[in-house]
Scaffold this motif. Structure first.
Motif, PDB file in Angstrom:
ATOM      1  N   LYS A   1       0.814  -1.218   0.000  1.00 35.18           N
ATOM      2  CA  LYS A   1       0.000   0.000   0.000  1.00 35.18           C
ATOM      3  C   LYS A   1       0.850   1.272   0.000  1.00 35.18           C
ATOM      4  CE  LYS A   1      -3.886  -2.426   2.001  1.00 35.18           C
ATOM      5  NZ  LYS A   1      -4.511  -2.906   3.257  1.00 35.18           N
TER       6      LYS A   1
ATOM      7  N   TYR B   1       2.759   0.516 -10.183  1.00 38.57           N
ATOM      8  CA  TYR B   1       2.187  -0.841 -10.114  1.00 38.57           C
ATOM      9  C   TYR B   1       2.714  -1.731 -11.246  1.00 38.57           C
ATOM     10  CZ  TYR B   1      -1.253   0.826  -6.648  1.00 38.57           C
ATOM     11  OH  TYR B   1      -1.869   1.352  -5.540  1.00 38.57           O
TER      12      TYR B   1
ATOM     13  N   LEU C   1      -4.015  -4.667  -2.312  1.00 34.00           N
ATOM     14  CA  LEU C   1      -4.206  -3.214  -2.201  1.00 34.00           C
ATOM     15  C   LEU C   1      -5.552  -2.876  -1.567  1.00 34.00           C
ATOM     16  CD1 LEU C   1      -2.701  -2.206  -5.668  1.00 34.00           C
ATOM     17  CD2 LEU C   1      -1.864  -1.421  -3.420  1.00 34.00           C
TER      18      LEU C   1
END
Ligand SMILES: Cc1ncc(C[n+]2csc(CCOP(=O)(O)OP(=O)(O)O)c2C)c(N)n1
Ligand SMILES: CC(=O)[C@@H](O)[C@H](O)COP(=O)(O)O
Ligand SMILES: [Mg+2]
Length: 625
Positions: A12, A19, A56
């Motif tokens: 996170k 990503y 996430l």
């Protein structure tokens, strides 16, 4: 990037713009490590973004993620601080290749067998709601796992959550693959959903509209529930689930992290059971695995650059011999048909499929159905051959008993991966099959000591059927021990390989590999043991066993299976009933599950290696020869 992830939830802290880079680094990590240790690769490469998005949007260890089969949980392990463990992946004392509650509090449940995740997750959710806690619970199952009956039992039960506004999210990771191409009506349904032209256009809109509605799909879901008209049926996928009372969302791109995150966040807000259909590519990011996801499903150590295995397999395996023998016999006998439960390559029946496609049936991950299906065909005079791994055949115990045993139907079961399989660990060791098969009346159960015996056992079964037959054989290369002194097979008869005195050794099946070494050690130490090949677990050769009583003070059975209800206990019962005065010792596996490791290491740990057994036998025989 990856070095920043040391603990659960560290992902996170990664900037969303990174990503893609993180996904790339995870794939590189998977390739580097799995190419060294072996393990499950293609499924994990395909689950990178999906697992990232779950991490996430979930909070570990409070939230719970249940993997179906669990072979695709490597990314979850990476993201929960277990990167170090990949150095010892699936090795004795090292990290498991499957989720394990004992390994991490971020592993909600252990798994290894297919189609259990929805049922388990439903149990977790029900307990959560009865206890009044609020963790998010998610099951992740593949399209292959959705061909297993347990998944439907659980979906059927899951539908009731809606009335009480209970939450549960099931993520269907659809990559069109089981280990091989996925099969069956559900697979066809998912293909249609994914590829329907009208739907593909409509899909674009439905995703856009999903993104605009404050709560994902709720108004749409409500609207869809009311309208069952055919056009909706045509265009909107997942109506099968919706009609069951489960909100269907998708299909969405399983490699688009932002979209996945957005969808998961919205799905979490829905107080109802949801199935979220994501589409992924098995083997994504590694061209050899993308081109051949089946070959890269489970891999031995390989060269990343060439995709080639570092070591070529040994000689013919028992699996090869079984499938080649069945295929050859089917050439002469049109009544022979072959059935697999989603394991054509693993069981070798892919060879049969090439020769006799019209007599080959892959029923999906559905062992119970596979056996019942065979029973039906046998009842009509065909000769079905089902090849199923020992551990997965456990699923079909009642079908073996109820559908096959009671009717004394002629079918042959190749119990592959019987005994210790090694790296797959507790969920896969084939150590219970003697116990569960011996308990079924009318069954013949055989255990060959070498490839020739396996071939003969299969031939006898298919040529002289007298009720159901199970032949058990281990993973890997076939032994050729004593093939030169092969004597013709007779039902219920074993044979003496070495005639001696005082000590009788009775190794079952593949334990002859260790049994012969024990024999040789004892000879070196001045003993002259007898070495027996029992060949049959059922019916046991009572005459042969009793013939050992007079000239042997010690009778030792050896089996790579649990002792409870095993081969040794059945031999002991015969000897006891005939008032044998000597010592009987059964060597096998105590009442336990066996973790992962190499077969050699596990045998040593269990005392099934020749050195341990020789040491014990010398103690038991007491005085010198
Ligand atoms: C009861 C049972 N039968 C067979 C297997 C062997 N097996 C392991 S993974 C797999 C295919 C799973 O396909 P899917 O669920 O689509 O996952 P994917 O590998 O495609 O991600 C099979 C058949 C098993 N684990 N459990
Ligand atoms: C995950 C699973 O259940 C299968 O992939 C299994 O690991 C295959 O075992 P083999 O490698 O013995 O074929
Ligand atoms: Mg799949």
């Amino acid at each position: 990037m990856l070095e920043q992830i040391k603990h659960p939830n560290d992902i996170k802290s990664i900037n969303p713009k990174d990503y893609r880079l993180l996904a790339k680094e995870i794939r590189k990590f998977l390739l580097l490590n799995v190419s060294r240790t072996g393990g499950h690769l293609a499924s994990n490469l395909g689950a990178v973004e999906l697992t990232m998005a779950l991490h996430l949007t979930m909070d570990f260890p409070k939230d719970q993620l249940v993997f179906d089969v669990g072979h695709q949980s490597y990314v979850h392990k990476i993201l929960t601080g277990r990167m170090e463990g990949f150095k010892s992946l699936r090795q004795y004392g090292g990290m498991s290749g499957f989720p394990k509650r004992t390994e991490s509090d971020c592993d909600a449940f252990h798994s290894g067998h297919s189609s259990t995740s929805i049922g388990v997750a439903l149990g977790l959710a029900q307990a959560r709601d009865l206890k009044g806690t609020d963790e998010t619970i998610v099951a992740v199952l593949g399209d292959g796992a959705l061909s297993g009956g347990m998944a439907y039992e659980a979906l059927n039960n899951m539908a009731r959550l809606r009335e009480k506004k209970q939450k549960l999210i099931v993520v269907l990771n659809d990559n069109k693959m089981s280990i091989s191409e996925n099969v069956g009506g559900m697979s066809g349904y998912l293909n249609r959903v994914r590829s329907k032209k009208e739907y593909v256009d409509f899909k674009g809109n439905i995703e856009k509209s999903l993104m605009q509605i404050p709560l994902v799909g709720e108004p749409i879901a409500k609207g869809l529930k009311k309208s069952k008209d055919s056009i909706k049926q045509l265009f909107v996928p997942g109506m099968m689930f919706e009609d069951m009372g489960i909100t269907y969302i998708g299909p969405i791109d399983g490699h688009n992290v932002p979209l996945l995150v957005e969808t998961f966040e919205r799905a979490k807000k829905l107080d109802e059971p949801i199935i979220l259909h994501v589409v992924t590519k098995k083997g994504k990011g590694y061209k050899f695995a993308e081109q051949d996801p089946s070959r890269f499903h489970g891999v031995n150590p390989f060269n990343v650059r060439t995709g080639k295995a570092l070591k070529s397999g040994g000689g013919l395996s028992y699996t090869d011999i079984f499938s080649e023998t069945v295929t050859a016999l089917a050439q002469e006998d049109p009544e022979i048909v072959a059935v697999t439960a989603a394991m054509p390559e693993g069981t070798g029946l892919s060879k049969f499929r090439e020769r006799f496609p019209e007599r080959f049936f892959d029923v999906g991950i559905a062992e119970q159905h596979a056996v019942a299906f065979c029973a039906g065909m046998a009842a009509k005079g065909l000769k079905p051959v089902a090849a199923v791994y020992s551990t997965f055949l456990q699923r079909a115990y009642d079908q073996l008993l109820h559908d096959v045993g009671i009717g004394r139907l002629n079918m042959l079961i190749g119990v592959d991966r019987s005994g210790l399989v090694g790296a797959d660990g507790e969920t896969h060791q084939g150590i219970f099959d003697v116990t569960y098969l011996s308990s079924i009346p009318n069954f013949t159960v055989m255990a060959p000591i070498n490839g020739k015996e396996l071939k003969e056992m299969v031939t006898c079964a298919l040529k002289e059927f007298d009720g159901p037959v199970a032949v058990k054989y281990s993973r890997g290369s076939a032994s050729n021990l004593f093939e030169e002194q092969y004597t013709p097979l007779k039902k219920g008869k074993g044979c003496i390989l070495k005639q001696g005195l005082d000590i009788a050794l009775i190794p079952l099946g593949n334990m002859m590999e260790e049994g012969i070494l024990v024999y040789e050690e004892l000879i070196k130490d001045g003993y002259t043991p007898t070495l027996v090949n029992p060949r049959f677990v059922k019916p046991l050769d009572e005459e042969l066993i009793c013939s050992l009583m007079d000239r042997h003070r010690l009778i030792v059975t050896m089996e790579e299976g649990v002792l409870n209800g095993g081969f040794g206990q059945q031999v002991t019962q015969i000897l006891t009933e005939h008032d044998y005065k000597g010592r009987i010792r059964n060597i096998g596996i105590d009442d336990r599950f066996v973790e992962h490791g190499s077969v050699g290491e596990l045998r040593k740990m269990l005392g099934l290696d020749s050195a341990s057994m020789t040491h014990k036998i010398k103690e038991w025989i007491g005085d010198k020869a």
